[in-house]
Write a protein that holds these residues in place. Structure first.
Motif, PDB file in Angstrom:
ATOM      1  N   GLY A  14      57.447 136.602  11.131  1.00  0.00           N
ATOM      2  CA  GLY A  14      58.069 135.377  11.605  1.00  0.00           C
ATOM      3  C   GLY A  14      58.527 135.581  13.034  1.00  0.00           C
ATOM      4  O   GLY A  14      59.233 136.543  13.326  1.00  0.00           O
ATOM      5  N   PRO A  15      58.104 134.719  13.971  1.00  0.00           N
ATOM      6  CA  PRO A  15      58.529 134.892  15.356  1.00  0.00           C
ATOM      7  C   PRO A  15      60.047 134.877  15.490  1.00  0.00           C
ATOM      8  O   PRO A  15      60.742 134.157  14.773  1.00  0.00           O
ATOM      9  CB  PRO A  15      57.923 133.691  16.078  1.00  0.00           C
ATOM     10  N   ILE A  16      60.545 135.673  16.405  1.00  0.00           N
ATOM     11  CA  ILE A  16      61.975 135.727  16.696  1.00  0.00           C
ATOM     12  C   ILE A  16      62.239 134.842  17.907  1.00  0.00           C
ATOM     13  O   ILE A  16      61.560 134.942  18.914  1.00  0.00           O
ATOM     14  CB  ILE A  16      62.421 137.163  16.988  1.00  0.00           C
ATOM     15  N   VAL A  17      63.211 133.957  17.786  1.00  0.00           N
ATOM     16  CA  VAL A  17      63.584 133.074  18.881  1.00  0.00           C
ATOM     17  C   VAL A  17      65.011 133.426  19.288  1.00  0.00           C
ATOM     18  O   VAL A  17      65.948 133.233  18.515  1.00  0.00           O
ATOM     19  CB  VAL A  17      63.491 131.593  18.458  1.00  0.00           C
ATOM     20  N   PRO A  18      65.191 133.967  20.505  1.00  0.00           N
ATOM     21  CA  PRO A  18      66.548 134.313  20.929  1.00  0.00           C
ATOM     22  C   PRO A  18      67.424 133.077  21.046  1.00  0.00           C
ATOM     23  O   PRO A  18      66.941 132.007  21.364  1.00  0.00           O
ATOM     24  CB  PRO A  18      66.346 134.943  22.311  1.00  0.00           C
ATOM     25  N   LYS A  19      68.691 133.229  20.755  1.00  0.00           N
ATOM     26  CA  LYS A  19      69.618 132.118  20.931  1.00  0.00           C
ATOM     27  C   LYS A  19      70.638 132.503  21.993  1.00  0.00           C
ATOM     28  O   LYS A  19      70.979 133.670  22.154  1.00  0.00           O
ATOM     29  CB  LYS A  19      70.288 131.738  19.620  1.00  0.00           C
ATOM     30  N   GLY A  20      71.087 131.522  22.722  1.00  0.00           N
ATOM     31  CA  GLY A  20      72.015 131.782  23.806  1.00  0.00           C
ATOM     32  C   GLY A  20      73.454 131.556  23.391  1.00  0.00           C
ATOM     33  O   GLY A  20      73.883 130.417  23.271  1.00  0.00           O
ATOM     34  N   ARG A  21      74.175 132.613  23.175  1.00  0.00           N
ATOM     35  CA  ARG A  21      75.605 132.507  22.867  1.00  0.00           C
ATOM     36  C   ARG A  21      76.384 132.751  24.153  1.00  0.00           C
ATOM     37  O   ARG A  21      76.974 133.806  24.354  1.00  0.00           O
ATOM     38  CB  ARG A  21      75.996 133.505  21.790  1.00  0.00           C
ATOM     39  N   VAL A  22      76.286 131.784  25.037  1.00  0.00           N
ATOM     40  CA  VAL A  22      76.952 131.868  26.329  1.00  0.00           C
ATOM     41  C   VAL A  22      77.564 130.508  26.649  1.00  0.00           C
ATOM     42  O   VAL A  22      77.208 129.498  26.040  1.00  0.00           O
ATOM     43  CB  VAL A  22      75.969 132.271  27.453  1.00  0.00           C
ATOM     44  N   LEU A  23      78.471 130.498  27.608  1.00  0.00           N
ATOM     45  CA  LEU A  23      79.037 129.246  28.061  1.00  0.00           C
ATOM     46  C   LEU A  23      77.905 128.360  28.564  1.00  0.00           C
ATOM     47  O   LEU A  23      77.137 128.746  29.424  1.00  0.00           O
ATOM     48  CB  LEU A  23      80.051 129.508  29.182  1.00  0.00           C
TER      49      LEU A  23
END
Length: 113
Positions: A14-23
């Protein structure tokens, strides 16, 4: 990381999609990758579109496409036989990496099967 459903075309991964935990959320994380692919892929595509028994015209071979790749590039760190300078497509390495980048990465993060 967001994990997607396993895909048969990816051998069950399953492809990994990064998520942005930033302001500002994930849209603040912006990067692009320039990659033209492997020469053998173009050569296989060329063979696939050449009629059986016909002389291979080279229309899609890597060697025949290379001048077009080079003409479109404006590469700021590579030149020579495989890379161009002066084209419309600007290619560069990351200009600045914040020291905060490395401590917050999650090494070895994987999606479970």
């Amino acid at each position: 990381m967001h994990c997607t459903e396993p895909q048969p075309q990816l051998g069950g991964r399953g492809p990994i999609v990064p998520k942005g935990r930033v302001l500002g959320g994930g849209s603040t994380v912006n990067a692009m990758v320039y990659m033209r692919g492997q020469a053998a892929d173009y050569d296989r595509w060329n063979a696939a579109v050449t009629a059986p028994g016909a002389k291979n015209d080279g229309a899609w071979s890597y060697r025949d496409l290379l001048p077009y790749f080079k003409a479109q590039e404006d590469n700021d760190h590579l030149t020579g036989e495989f890379h161009g300078v002066g084209g419309a497509l600007k290619i560069s390495n990351l200009g600045h990496t914040s020291p905060m980048t490395f401590p917050i990465r999650l090494p070895g993060t994987r999606c479970s099967a």
